[in-house]
Design an enzyme around this catalytic site. Structure first.
Site, PDB file in Angstrom:
ATOM      1  N   SER A 227       7.911  30.894  49.534  1.00 21.22           N
ATOM      2  CA  SER A 227       6.901  31.849  49.996  1.00 21.22           C
ATOM      3  C   SER A 227       7.411  33.263  49.733  1.00 21.22           C
ATOM      4  CB  SER A 227       6.656  31.670  51.495  1.00 21.22           C
ATOM      5  OG  SER A 227       5.899  32.736  52.029  1.00 21.22           O
TER       6      SER A 227
ATOM      7  N   TYR B 130       9.846  31.435  60.160  1.00 20.06           N
ATOM      8  CA  TYR B 130       9.241  31.066  58.884  1.00 20.06           C
ATOM      9  C   TYR B 130       9.983  31.737  57.731  1.00 20.06           C
ATOM     10  CZ  TYR B 130       5.621  30.291  55.341  1.00 20.06           C
ATOM     11  OH  TYR B 130       4.942  29.920  54.201  1.00 20.06           O
TER      12      TYR B 130
END
Length: 264
Positions: free
Chosen positions: A140, A153
């Site tokens: 990501s 995250y």
């Protein structure tokens, strides 16, 4: 011969879109997910799109022994050409919240980090012995430069980014290619939960096209949009206090994951 793929997190989002994209080329697909009904719907869509064969398994990537059995069984039936470690969850902070719930943090690390290890590790010996195969790990933009509203995250994605880089160098002499996929904003059920400005957001189908093209070209890093990737890399060279101050100006709400993890 059409490729054989194993894809985790195939019941929705990028995983589902990528499975359908390869199905259009007649690929053989081995699809994993935790939601049986959605996984079955993905399989049906892939068959309708032209997949030569579709198998599904309901699986939790956190279960190391089960994942080893699944990957080894899939490979024994017909060698896996491309393995896509895509399964993941998101969690974060809402305005005014200063600490993520510890159990949600540990679930995020268990799925997004250990889950990737559990998916990829069992495939390496077989691919290396054949001197053929490709591993794709979905990271990501959050793994490129930290974002203050989603600490766990970011930590999870940064971890798999580094691991993918290490694997790429280690496995190259054995004929195994490793690609790190670094998406920006993609319109998926997971991203829909995040309330923020999402520049250059694209559909999951478009993301799948970009990923598929990058994998066909054996690109080590498949990052999109490129400007966001290089901007975040540039930010890492700037004074941290400056970038942190800018990041804090954005109004972002990342809902806490309902997943829960123990230990760690």
């Amino acid at each position: 011969m059409t490729p054989r793929l194993l894809i985790t997190g195939a019941s929705s989002g990028i995983g589902r879109a990528l499975a359908i994209a390869y199905a259009k080329d007649g690929a053989s697909l081995y699809l994993l997910g935790r939601d049986e009904a959605r996984l079955a719907a993905t399989a049906e869509a892939c068959r309708a799109a032209g997949a030569s064969e579709v198998e599904t398994r309901v699986a939790d990537v956190r279960d190391r022994e089960a994942m080893a059995r699944i990957v080894e069984t899939a490979h024994a039936t017909r060698p896996i050409d491309i393995l896509v470690a895509n399964a993941g969850i998101a969690t974060g902070l809402s305005p005014g919240q200063i600490l993520e719930t510890p159990e949600a943090v540990r679930a995020t690390l268990a799925i997004n980090v250990a889950g990737v290890f559990n998916t990829v590790e069992p495939a390496i010996p077989s691919m290396a012995s054949r001197k053929k195969g490709q591993i794709a790990i979905v990271g990501s933009m959050a793994g490129v430069r930290s974002l203050p509203y989603s600490p766990a995250y970011c930590a999870a994605k940064a971890s798999v980014h580094m691991w993918a880089d290490c694997l790429r160098g280690q496995l190259a002499p054995h004929g195994v290619k490793v690609s790190l996929i670094v998406p920006g904003f993609v319109k998926t059920p997971m991203s829909a939960r995040t309330k923020s400005w999402q520049p250059s957001a694209i559909s999951d189908a478009r993301a799948a096209e970009i990923i598929k093209r990058g994998l066909e070209r054996r690109r080590p890093v498949i990052a999109f949009p490129p400007y966001m990737y290089y901007a975040l890399r540039f930010f890492s060279f700037l004074p941290p206090s400056l970038v942190d101050g800018v990041m804090r100006r954005f109004h972002v709400i990342v809902p806490e994951s309902p997943e829960r993890g123990e230990g760690m």
